[in-house]
Structures are given as C-alpha cells and as structure tokens.
Write a protein that holds these residues in place. Structure first.
Motif, PDB file in Angstrom:
ATOM      1  N   ALA A  82       0.866  -1.179   0.000  1.00  0.00           N
ATOM      2  CA  ALA A  82       0.000   0.000   0.000  1.00  0.00           C
ATOM      3  C   ALA A  82       0.900   1.224   0.000  1.00  0.00           C
ATOM      4  O   ALA A  82       1.957   1.225   0.642  1.00  0.00           O
ATOM      5  N   ALA A  83       0.480   2.270  -0.689  1.00  0.00           N
ATOM      6  CA  ALA A  83       1.298   3.481  -0.747  1.00  0.00           C
ATOM      7  C   ALA A  83       1.492   4.089   0.635  1.00  0.00           C
ATOM      8  O   ALA A  83       2.584   4.567   0.968  1.00  0.00           O
ATOM      9  N   ALA A  84       0.445   4.080   1.468  1.00  0.00           N
ATOM     10  CA  ALA A  84       0.564   4.663   2.810  1.00  0.00           C
ATOM     11  C   ALA A  84       1.578   3.899   3.651  1.00  0.00           C
ATOM     12  O   ALA A  84       2.365   4.497   4.398  1.00  0.00           O
ATOM     13  N   ASN A  85       1.578   2.568   3.556  1.00  0.00           N
ATOM     14  CA  ASN A  85       2.540   1.774   4.320  1.00  0.00           C
ATOM     15  C   ASN A  85       3.973   2.041   3.864  1.00  0.00           C
ATOM     16  O   ASN A  85       4.895   2.119   4.680  1.00  0.00           O
ATOM     17  N   ALA A  86       4.171   2.156   2.547  1.00  0.00           N
ATOM     18  CA  ALA A  86       5.511   2.436   2.031  1.00  0.00           C
ATOM     19  C   ALA A  86       5.989   3.815   2.469  1.00  0.00           C
ATOM     20  O   ALA A  86       7.149   3.990   2.867  1.00  0.00           O
ATOM     21  N   LEU A  87       5.104   4.806   2.423  1.00  0.00           N
ATOM     22  CA  LEU A  87       5.481   6.160   2.833  1.00  0.00           C
ATOM     23  C   LEU A  87       5.814   6.224   4.317  1.00  0.00           C
ATOM     24  O   LEU A  87       6.764   6.902   4.726  1.00  0.00           O
ATOM     25  N   ARG A  88       5.039   5.533   5.138  1.00  0.00           N
ATOM     26  CA  ARG A  88       5.301   5.539   6.580  1.00  0.00           C
ATOM     27  C   ARG A  88       6.713   5.040   6.874  1.00  0.00           C
ATOM     28  O   ARG A  88       7.456   5.647   7.655  1.00  0.00           O
ATOM     29  N   SER A  89       7.089   3.940   6.246  1.00  0.00           N
ATOM     30  CA  SER A  89       8.419   3.383   6.503  1.00  0.00           C
ATOM     31  C   SER A  89       9.530   4.282   5.972  1.00  0.00           C
ATOM     32  O   SER A  89      10.615   4.343   6.559  1.00  0.00           O
ATOM     33  N   ALA A  90       9.279   4.976   4.872  1.00  0.00           N
ATOM     34  CA  ALA A  90      10.285   5.906   4.353  1.00  0.00           C
ATOM     35  C   ALA A  90      10.568   7.016   5.361  1.00  0.00           C
ATOM     36  O   ALA A  90      11.702   7.493   5.481  1.00  0.00           O
TER      37      ALA A  90
END
Length: 547
Positions: free
Chosen positions: A510-518
């Motif tokens: 999910a884009a939100a999950n990827a952004l959170r980890s970044a």
C-alpha cells in the motif's frame, strides 16, 4: 581533551564521561546510568542476565557483582574506558560477566554480556538479557512514546503510545517467533522511549548484529526495559565462552539526533557499505508483475532511449517473471526465448546497466532445485521442510545456508548472473528465508549467522556490483548490501486491499505503508546503505491513488 574517569564510591565503582555517569552497586548486582549534568537516574536498578535453554536463568541482581578489570579501550567509536564486572557465582553455575564502556567523545554507553561455561558440561544458551532496567522514571507508561523498529524490510516501523497493545506480526515471516511473554511492546534491533513533557529520551540499540538477532522490550506493567540478544539455544561446550551482541544506550532530550547517532555507530561497528551516488532505474514489476516477457523489456528499453534526455535513468531491472521456477534461476522460461545473457547485452547496447531480481534463499515446492536437493532446506523438529512463504501458487521452503553445498550453489548462481550473463545489479528478495527458525546442518549456528553466511556468499560472487536487499532482516545485512528496501511494496492504492484490520495490515502492499516506513526509517540512509522506499509509480491509468 575529554576523558573517562573512574572513581570509587562506598557502594562500588563510578565511571564518568562528559555525557554520562555510570554507578555500580556491587553487593546488589545492579547499576544506574545518569546524564552527567543531572542527578536524576534515568536507567536505574539495572542488571544483566542470561536464559539457558533448559529454563534456568541467571541474573546479577541479588547475586552481586565483583570487579573483574578496568581497562582503556579504543574501537570503532573512539577511545574510552571499559569496566568489566562478573556476577558472584554459586557452586556449579557458569560465569556471567558484563562489560560497560564509556567513551571520551561519544554520549552513549555500550554494554555486552559474556557467559563462560565453567560447569564442566555442555550448556545451551537461549538469550542474553544484556540490560534489564526498571521501573523507569515517570512511572505511568502512558506518559511515554515508543519507537518500534521492524525486524525486516516489510515489518512496520512506527511510534506508538507506550500503553498501546503491540502490533501483531502478519504474515508470520514478518517477525521472528522469538517473542517474550507478558504485556508490552517489542522492537527489533533498536528502540527509543521518549517522555514528551520533559523531552527525556532513552535510545537503546544494538551496534553489533552479525551473530545474534536482538530486541528491545518495554514491559508496561513494570515500566521496565530489556535489551535481549538471542543465542537461539546453541550449545556452549565446557570451558567455552559466548558473548552477546553489543548494545548502546543513549540518554538525550533529542530523539532524532539520538537515532542519527545510533545509525552512525551501527554503521561503524558493522562496516556498512553504501554507494557513491543515488541509483536510478526502471523496474518491470509494477506494470507487468509476473507476466513480464522479453518483448516487454525490449519495448520499454526503446521508450527509455527516446526519453533519455528528460529521464536519464541508469539501470533497467528485470523483476520476477523470467525464471523457470523459484530456485531455478539459471533457466529462463518460454517468455524469454533468447535467454538472460542475450537480454543483458541488449540493455547494455542501448546505454543502460542491467539489473536482475532473484529470491535466492527460497526453493519452490515445484522447482527442479527442490526436486534434486530436498536435503538443502531447513527442517522442522518433525523432519518436514520449513515453509518460508506461500507464493507463486506453491509452498516455498527456506534454504539452509549452513550447508557448504548450498553456499557453493549460491556462489555459482550469482557468478553466472554477473560474470557470465553480465548483470551489473542484483535485487535479492524474500531473503529473510535464510533466517527462519528450524533445524540446520550446523546446529551451532544462530539464525543470524546462517543468514549472514548466505549473504556473504552472494557478496563474494558479485564483487563490487550493486546489491539491493529486500525482505531482509536489518541487522545482519549491514556491511553486505549497498541498498535496502525499507518498507512494504508500494501499490497503486493508498491502503491495503485485504480486510485484516488496520494494525495487522501495516506490512501489506500500500502506498501509505511504504510512505510511513520511508519516514520512520530515514536515519539509515547513507549510513547503513542507500534507502530504497520502493518504486515511484508514474501513471494515469490502472491506479486508485488520489491527490
């Protein structure tokens, strides 16, 4: 010039640097850590311990300490002074020691436990509890915020209230099975605990990670902190010694600077390798997925040539979909009729470097690799193969990287891919598989050591070429990969499609999950490696993303 000083108080030795004061109470077997500019003990009533596989635990608290030695040190973090204490031992017990080091120009302390088997018989060591401390100041756990760091690339890294429930691992491979009993929060490798009102922050993180996985726990009922280093039940022969990984404890009012400082210390101790510049490229996965073909790569290659002036990319990476089977990496399927060496040549002819995806520590149940070498995989206690993941419409088993023949095979595969086929870059995915729990040929190897042996074989084979880790345990990867995926897969939608509950689905694409980890894993970039937040999707169709 700052120095680390030793003085003797009635209760025991006191070690002082410009930043910290470490005071030992010998008869109680405990110690405290205080900022040098304060009288308030932040880490108090702390002790060390070890858990044996037979259920026996040894702790310094209550047993008492004796001073073993005090000596100057000079290591990756500079010059300092180390105080080694040993637990007062009863007859028939092994010898447990703790070394505490303060540095002249570093504001943190480093702790390491050591067990000497003086019992005359073999022992199996489960875990070192290098640091156990509590209760922490400001007794209400809800007053604190807890930075929880994930075990591998896809595991969530997030800051939560210290009185929140822990985030369950999903799927099981996202987190090691080693989880302590009780209520609290668990972080892998490093954790930070911040009290917002005062700004007081405790950062505890392991600065060595090659031999044992590690965790930091917060027990909210007792407001206690534990830093654990897992020996995985390996046997310690009579008269042999075993040490934990080294944990740094930093007390500060600035949690961001503490994470950056921790990243620098971890990189120094582990010999991190990064890359001279940020790599750029095109990846086949998010448009073609496993259906990619040779013709698809060639068509996109021509389009990239046309766009080169405005989009100057360096690499063209062929992702999952070229191989005959999961494990059969050197045999291309019918969609790549000219073979992978030929395709690398076409990529080079058009002025790009060639990259290739592999999942080298997996053997699919339908693969020729597993059919020919069923003995190469990790086994469970009943003798069955350990499943690392169910994907590609089959079970996929974990390769045992303590087997010399597996290491030879890995080196052969990657020398073929790079030296013979000509690929300049490899993306190695789902590599946590080499670290699953199970029975290996070398029973004396921990999970971290088994994993690292496999990764070292790949690095030997590819030499100085770029290696991108993905689905990778963080600690033991340092020093062996140039780039690292730092979160779940990106996706053309904001939130996970599976209906599993918000907290369970934090590892899913999910884009939100990827952004959170970044955001939450920012401190690794250009310290441990180049951070890979996953691909940037540029499209105006087949997307549910909205502004």
């Amino acid at each position: 010039m700052p120095e680390v000083r030793l003085r003797h108080a009635p209760a025991g030795p006191v070690l002082e640097s410009e930043a910290l004061r470490l005071a030992v109470r010998l008869d109680e077997g405990i110690f405290s850590l205080t900022r040098a500019d304060s009288r308030d003990e932040v880490i108090r009533n702390a002790w060390t311990g070890v858990a044996l596989a037979d259920g026996v635990s040894l702790a310094s608290r209550g047993a008492g300490f004796d001073v073993e030695r005090v000596e100057p040190v000079e290591d990756a973090h500079g010059r300092g002074r180390a105080l080694t204490l040993h637990r007062r031992t009863a007859a028939g017990e092994p010898h447990l020691a703790l070394t505490l080091t303060l540095y002249e120009e570093q504001p943190f302390a480093v702790l390491q436990s050591r067990l000497a088997n003086t019992t005359g018989r073999p022992l199996r060591v489960q875990a070192f509890h290098v640091l156990q401390a509590g209760p922490l100041p400001h007794a209400q756990a809800g007053d604190w915020r807890f930075y929880k760091h994930g075990w591998q690339s896809f595991s969530p890294t997030i800051t939560v209230s210290a009185d929140d429930d822990d985030i369950p691992p999903f799927p099981p491979i996202v987190d090691p099975a080693t989880r302590p009993q009780g209520q609290g929060l668990i972080s892998d490798l490093v954790a930070a605990l911040a009290e917002p009102a005062s700004g007081q922050t405790i950062t505890a993180g392991f600065v060595s990670a090659a031999d044992q996985f590690s965790q930091v726990w917060l027990d909210r009922e007792d407001a206690a902190l534990t830093a654990a280093s897992y020996a995985d039940g390996v046997e310690l022969a009579a008269a042999a010694e075993l040490s934990s990984e080294r944990v740094a404890v930093d007390i500060t009012s600035n949690p961001m600077s503490a994470l950056l400082r921790y990243g620098d210390a971890l990189a120094r101790e582990m010999g991190a390798v990064s890359w001279a510049h940020i790599v750029t490229g095109w990846c086949s996965w998010y448009h073609y997925f496993g259906q990619v073909s040779e013709d698809d790569i060639l068509a996109n290659l021509e389009r990239l040539v046309e766009l080169r002036d405005g989009l100057p990319l360096e690499y063209v990476q062929v992702d999952d979909g070229f191989q005959a089977g999961i494990g059969d990496w050197l045999t291309a399927n019918e969609k790549f009729p000219h073979g992978m060496a030929w395709l690398a040549g076409r990529i080079h002819e058009r002025g790009f470097k060639a990259g290739l995806w592999l999942a080298p520590f997996l053997a699919g149940a339908r693969s020729r690799l597993f059919a020919d070498h069923p003995d190469w995989v990790v086994r469970d206690e009943a003798g069955g193969p350990v499943v690392a993941i169910q994907n590609w419409e089959q079970l996929c088993y974990a390769l045992d990287c303590t087997r010399p023949e597996v290491i030879d095979w890995l080196e052969h595969v990657f020398r073929t891919v790079t030296d013979d086929w000509g690929y300049d870059y490899v993306k190695i995915d789902f590599i946590y598989a080499a670290a699953v729990e199970g029975v290996r040929r070398d029973a004396g190897a921990t999970r971290a050591q088994a994993y690292r042996r496999g990764l070292e074989a790949i690095r030997r084979a590819v030499g100085g070429r770029f290696v991108l880790g993905c689905g990778a345990p963080i600690g033991p990867s340092i020093g062996l990969v140039n780039g690292m995926r730092i979160g779940p897969d990106v996706a053309p939608f904001w939130h996970p499609q599976a209906r599993l509950g918000r907290r369970i689905s934090l590892s899913l694409p999910a884009a939100a999950n990827a952004l959170r980890s970044a955001i939450t894993r920012f401190w690794r970039h250009n310290r441990l490696w180049l951070n890979d937040p996953d691909c940037l999707l540029l499209r105006d169709s087949e997307t549910a993303l909205t502004p």
